[in-house]
Scaffold this motif. Structure first.
Motif, short mmCIF file in Angstrom:
data_model
loop_
_atom_site.label_atom_id
_atom_site.label_comp_id
_atom_site.label_asym_id
_atom_site.label_seq_id
_atom_site.Cartn_x
_atom_site.Cartn_y
_atom_site.Cartn_z
N ALA A 1 2.68 9.20 0.85
CA ALA A 1 1.56 8.40 1.35
C ALA A 1 1.26 7.22 0.43
O ALA A 1 0.94 6.11 0.90
CB ALA A 1 0.32 9.28 1.51
N GLU A 2 1.34 7.44 -0.88
CA GLU A 2 1.08 6.36 -1.83
C GLU A 2 2.11 5.24 -1.69
O GLU A 2 1.78 4.05 -1.75
CB GLU A 2 1.09 6.91 -3.26
CG GLU A 2 0.00 7.92 -3.57
CD GLU A 2 -1.35 7.28 -3.81
OE1 GLU A 2 -1.43 6.03 -3.82
OE2 GLU A 2 -2.33 8.03 -3.96
N VAL A 3 3.37 5.62 -1.48
CA VAL A 3 4.43 4.62 -1.34
C VAL A 3 4.23 3.80 -0.07
O VAL A 3 4.25 2.56 -0.09
CB VAL A 3 5.82 5.30 -1.33
CG1 VAL A 3 6.90 4.28 -0.97
CG2 VAL A 3 6.12 5.92 -2.69
N THR A 4 4.02 4.47 1.05
CA THR A 4 3.87 3.73 2.31
C THR A 4 2.60 2.89 2.33
O THR A 4 2.59 1.80 2.91
CB THR A 4 3.90 4.70 3.51
OG1 THR A 4 2.91 5.72 3.32
CG2 THR A 4 5.26 5.36 3.64
N ALA A 5 1.55 3.37 1.68
CA ALA A 5 0.32 2.57 1.62
C ALA A 5 0.56 1.28 0.86
O ALA A 5 0.05 0.20 1.25
CB ALA A 5 -0.79 3.38 0.97
N ARG B 1 2.78 -1.07 3.02
CA ARG B 1 1.98 -1.62 4.12
C ARG B 1 1.21 -2.86 3.66
O ARG B 1 1.07 -3.83 4.41
CB ARG B 1 1.02 -0.56 4.65
CG ARG B 1 0.14 -1.04 5.82
CD ARG B 1 -0.76 0.07 6.34
NE ARG B 1 0.02 1.12 6.96
CZ ARG B 1 0.22 2.33 6.44
NH1 ARG B 1 -0.32 2.64 5.26
NH2 ARG B 1 0.94 3.22 7.08
N LYS B 2 0.75 -2.83 2.42
CA LYS B 2 -0.05 -3.94 1.90
C LYS B 2 0.82 -5.06 1.32
O LYS B 2 0.56 -6.25 1.57
CB LYS B 2 -0.98 -3.41 0.80
CG LYS B 2 -1.79 -4.48 0.09
CD LYS B 2 -2.64 -3.87 -1.01
CE LYS B 2 -3.40 -4.94 -1.78
NZ LYS B 2 -4.23 -4.35 -2.88
N ALA B 3 1.86 -4.70 0.56
CA ALA B 3 2.61 -5.70 -0.19
C ALA B 3 3.83 -6.24 0.54
O ALA B 3 4.23 -7.39 0.32
CB ALA B 3 3.06 -5.10 -1.53
N ALA C 1 6.74 -6.17 6.25
CA ALA C 1 7.98 -6.29 7.01
C ALA C 1 8.93 -5.13 6.73
O ALA C 1 9.80 -4.83 7.55
CB ALA C 1 8.68 -7.62 6.68
N SER C 2 8.75 -4.47 5.58
CA SER C 2 9.61 -3.34 5.21
C SER C 2 9.00 -2.00 5.58
O SER C 2 9.64 -0.96 5.39
CB SER C 2 9.89 -3.37 3.70
OG SER C 2 10.57 -4.53 3.32
N LEU C 3 7.77 -2.01 6.10
CA LEU C 3 7.06 -0.75 6.32
C LEU C 3 7.79 0.16 7.30
O LEU C 3 7.97 1.35 7.04
CB LEU C 3 5.65 -1.03 6.81
CG LEU C 3 4.80 0.23 7.12
CD1 LEU C 3 4.64 1.08 5.88
CD2 LEU C 3 3.44 -0.18 7.68
N SER C 4 8.23 -0.39 8.44
CA SER C 4 8.87 0.45 9.44
C SER C 4 10.16 1.06 8.90
O SER C 4 10.49 2.22 9.20
CB SER C 4 9.16 -0.34 10.72
OG SER C 4 10.04 -1.42 10.45
#
Length: 381
Positions: A121-125, A128-130, A133-136
């Protein structure tokens, strides 16, 4: 004896003796109150350390007391004991009265018995912010990996090709996170650290338990990772660290060199020089916890008799009638010759074998030695 060391490794000759655990609390309290130490690091999972540190900082009120927290975060480990609950409770109380200079708890190991949800969760959060475009891509890479809560079941039930593929997916996610920011940004560095621990856990989990070279390679990865996690924490948060782990990890040599050819202690000495000091434990006889299926929580008390002629502990027991500690670096020539010679020794990790006993040269293994004449098994919660 520890001088100005930034990291002090404090071992344990067994994974479950009351006196080793209570001595660690006494040493840590002294180092905090007199020497400016701020972190207790344990050979426990990185994820468990995050949850315990939140409790120590006064967060996670819903966890109730330290005993409940230890049952949840250290379940199945030898540290699921009253002594560690007492240590954690002391750390929380210390922080209440010293809010300007809090102490921390960190787990230095890979994700065993599990990673849990928080690091993912910490990594994806962060992504998502930084780097939206790489989130998915990151979420897709992690989709089949999270949560990772049963490492032993994973190793025994998941086929090797799938474990290797999962390790590749975790590494790809780490690469994406690493490319999403730059050093100096605290949130970025935390995200990379979480992703790195996830990737290394899955890399370790490609081990083939029936292949000795594969097991050794996995243990090399693990000790390297534990050293890196310790160094990352010390450099990121500053302060000084007391590192608690088995003798075979904090020392410079292991009594099982075929399995642990390069130890965490060796990596730390290479990185810190005199900034790292290794303190080993020995004991002349008594009881400790071990088991045939320890990761399932099946830890049982084992008792060994007083050390016999030829063992390290036989001579150590005769130095003086009380428990003692000594600086092995200051030993005179006659003692140095004996210390640099390998002798049979009491040494128990997750398992214990006395036929034959392992051997170790104490002088080559540690800077400082604490010798206890007798020990007893650590106490249940």
């Amino acid at each position: 004896m520890i001088g100005d060391a930034r990291v002090v490794g404090l071992g344990e000759a067994t994974h479950g003796s009351h006196e080793f655990f209570t001595m660690k609390q006494r040493v840590f309290r002294y180092l905090v109150e007199e020497k400016g130490f701020t972190t207790f690091a344990l050979e426990a999972s990185w994820s468990a350390g995050l949850l315990i540190d939140a409790y120590v900082q006064g967060e996670a009120e819903g966890d109730g007391d330290a005993r409940r927290l230890v049952r949840r975060t250290l379940a199945g480990s030898p540290w699921q004991r009253r002594e560690f609950a007492d240590l954690i409770e002391w750390m929380r109380a210390y922080n209440r009265s010293h809010p300007q200079r809090p102490v921390h708890f960190v787990g230095t190991d890979l994700g065993f018995p599990g990673i849990g949800e928080q690091p993912f969760a910490e990594v994806t959060a962060y992504v998502r912010k930084a780097a939206p475009a790489s989130l998915s891509s990151v979420e897709q890479l992690y989709a089949g990996l999270r949560p990772f809560d049963d490492a032993i079941g994973y190793l025994t039930r998941v086929p090797l090709p799938q474990r290797q593929r999962n390790a590749d997916l975790a590494q790809q996610a780490l690469d994406l996170v690493t490319a999403a920011g730059k050093d100096g940004d605290a949130q970025y560095e935390w995200a990379v650290q979480h992703a790195r621990n996830i990737a290394r856990t899955f890399a370790f989990s490609t081990m083939r338990a029936d292949d000795a070279p594969s097991v050794t390679a996995a243990q090399l990865l693990r000790d390297r990772a534990m050293a890196d996690n310790t160094l990352w924490w010390q450099r990121r948060l500053g302060g000084k660290v007391l590192l608690s782990a088995h003798n075979g990890h904090i020392g410079y040599r292991s009594s099982a060199p075929a399995l642990y050819p390069t130890t965490q202690g060796s990596h730390l000495r290479d990185a810190l020089g005199d900034g790292y000091v290794s303190i080993g434990f020995t004991f002349g006889g008594g009881s400790f916890l071990t088991g045939t299926d320890p990761f399932a929580g099946n830890w049982q008390s084992t008792t060994v008799p007083p050390a016999t002629l030829g063992m390290n502990e036989y001579l150590l027991d005769r130095v003086r009638p009380r428990d003692y500690y000594l600086d092995l670096r200051q030993a005179p020539p006659a003692a140095r010759t004996w210390l640099d010679t390998a002798h049979p020794t009491y040494d128990a990790g997750t398992t214990f074998s006395r036929d034959p006993l392992p051997t170790l040269a104490l002088g080559a293994g540690y800077d400082v030695l604490i010798h206890l004449h007798r020990v007893r098994a650590a106490e249940k919660l």
